[in-house]
Design an enzyme around this catalytic site. Structure first.
Site, PDB file in Angstrom:
ATOM      1  N   ASP A 111       8.384 -36.841  48.898  1.00  0.00           N
ATOM      2  CA  ASP A 111       9.386 -35.924  48.332  1.00  0.00           C
ATOM      3  C   ASP A 111       9.428 -34.651  49.156  1.00  0.00           C
ATOM      4  OD1 ASP A 111      11.409 -35.179  46.666  1.00  0.00           O
ATOM      5  OD2 ASP A 111      10.171 -34.840  44.898  1.00  0.00           O
ATOM      6  N   GLY A 112      10.557 -33.956  49.068  1.00  0.00           N
ATOM      7  CA  GLY A 112      10.724 -32.679  49.760  1.00  0.00           C
ATOM      8  C   GLY A 112      11.394 -31.677  48.847  1.00  0.00           C
ATOM      9  N   GLU A 154      12.816 -33.695  52.906  1.00  0.00           N
ATOM     10  CA  GLU A 154      12.784 -35.103  52.492  1.00  0.00           C
ATOM     11  C   GLU A 154      12.489 -35.997  53.699  1.00  0.00           C
ATOM     12  OE1 GLU A 154      13.039 -36.400  49.522  1.00  0.00           O
ATOM     13  OE2 GLU A 154      14.199 -35.068  48.229  1.00  0.00           O
ATOM     14  N   ASP A 176      13.139 -40.406  46.346  1.00  0.00           N
ATOM     15  CA  ASP A 176      14.148 -40.064  45.338  1.00  0.00           C
ATOM     16  C   ASP A 176      15.431 -39.515  45.963  1.00  0.00           C
ATOM     17  OD1 ASP A 176      13.536 -37.472  46.058  1.00  0.00           O
ATOM     18  OD2 ASP A 176      12.674 -36.894  44.126  1.00  0.00           O
ATOM     19  N   HIS A 214      12.194 -36.629  38.727  1.00  0.00           N
ATOM     20  CA  HIS A 214      11.932 -36.055  37.400  1.00  0.00           C
ATOM     21  C   HIS A 214      12.226 -37.062  36.284  1.00  0.00           C
ATOM     22  CE1 HIS A 214      11.571 -32.346  39.638  1.00  0.00           C
ATOM     23  NE2 HIS A 214      12.801 -32.504  40.092  1.00  0.00           N
ATOM     24  N   ASP A 257       6.405 -34.565  44.328  1.00  0.00           N
ATOM     25  CA  ASP A 257       7.247 -33.398  44.076  1.00  0.00           C
ATOM     26  C   ASP A 257       6.397 -32.153  43.830  1.00  0.00           C
ATOM     27  OD1 ASP A 257       9.888 -32.062  43.200  1.00  0.00           O
ATOM     28  OD2 ASP A 257       8.630 -31.826  41.426  1.00  0.00           O
TER      29      ASP A 257
END
Length: 245
Positions: free
Chosen positions: A9-10, A48, A71, A128, A138
């Site tokens: 994740d970024g 990302e 994501d 999320h 995240d």
């Protein structure tokens, strides 16, 4: 399990602004490694991409196939679909514009090619949505974006407090509903070129292309906003004050 399970994740505060990336890796042998890092001025897409790049770099030499959980539909669609056309067109979009973040895409494509075909399965997980691996990646990215260095786990799966193997049954990309149209493309703010150490701003791609075409070592990029201009110039080693129009 015989696969390397990876979550990436970024995050960026301000987009562009301070950013961070996070990675969680579980090996078939039962070892978990967390990775992360940050940048002072970046974008969400850049982070990302960096997360996936750093995960694949870390896994060089690991022969097991990878289940890569991301994501970002942008990252998955680009690396599995759009990138083939970008390469054929000399790293230009279907509209003839330079591909943003080309350097990162080239790095990622090199790492993917290095592993060989059918060795990476790309899984889309909604952010999320209580997917433990994604939530942890995240949290790492967000901490680095905020200037904090979180404790990164590196040890046995049995001692890892997160259920990294709990993933949704459906990890396919969301489909567009019939009759819907893609969102309208944002108009570029400017086009930047770098020729013989002199950066220049152009209002049209045609003007930019004329300056760089056939010039050895010339560079060019599309900027979507003033802050994007600043980011590109910084990547090239220049400031807005040095930019000619």
């Amino acid at each position: 399990m015989n696969r390397l399970v990876v979550f990436t994740d970024g995050a960026a505060k301000g987009n562009p602004g301070p950013g961070g990336w996070g990675v969680v890796i579980a090996t078939p042998a039962g070892h978990v490694t967390e990775l992360g890092g940050g940048h002072r001025h970046t974008t969400n897409n850049q982070m990302e991409l960096t997360a996936v790049i750093e995960a694949l770099r870390h896994l060089r030499g690991e022969p097991a196939p990878i289940a890569m959980h991301v994501d970002s539909t942008y990252v998955i669609r680009a690396i599995t679909e759009w990138i083939h056309g970008w390469r054929r067109r000399g790293w230009k979009t279907a509209e003839g514009q330079p591909v943003l973040n080309r350097e990162l895409w080239e790095r990622l494509a090199e790492l993917v090619d290095e592993r060989g075909p059918n060795t990476i399965a790309w899984h889309y997980v909604r952010g999320h949505a209580a997917v433990a691996g994604n939530e942890r990646a995240d949290a790492i990215a967000t901490a680095f974006a905020a200037g904090r260095r979180p404790a990164l786990y590196d040890g046995p799966l049995i001692g890892y407090p997160i259920s990294i193997h709990d993933v949704p049954d459906d990890t396919s990309l969301p489909k567009r509903r019939p009759g819907t149209k893609p969102a309208a493309k944002q108009t570029p703010y400017s086009y930047l070129s770098l020729v013989q150490g002199e950066p220049m701003r152009h209002s049209t791609w045609a003007d930019c292309e004329r300056r760089v075409k056939g010039v050895s070592g010339a560079r060019y990029k599309k900027a979507m906003s003033p802050s994007d201009e600043t980011t590109i110039l910084a990547e090239w080693g220049y400031t807005p004050a040095q930019l000619r129009s």
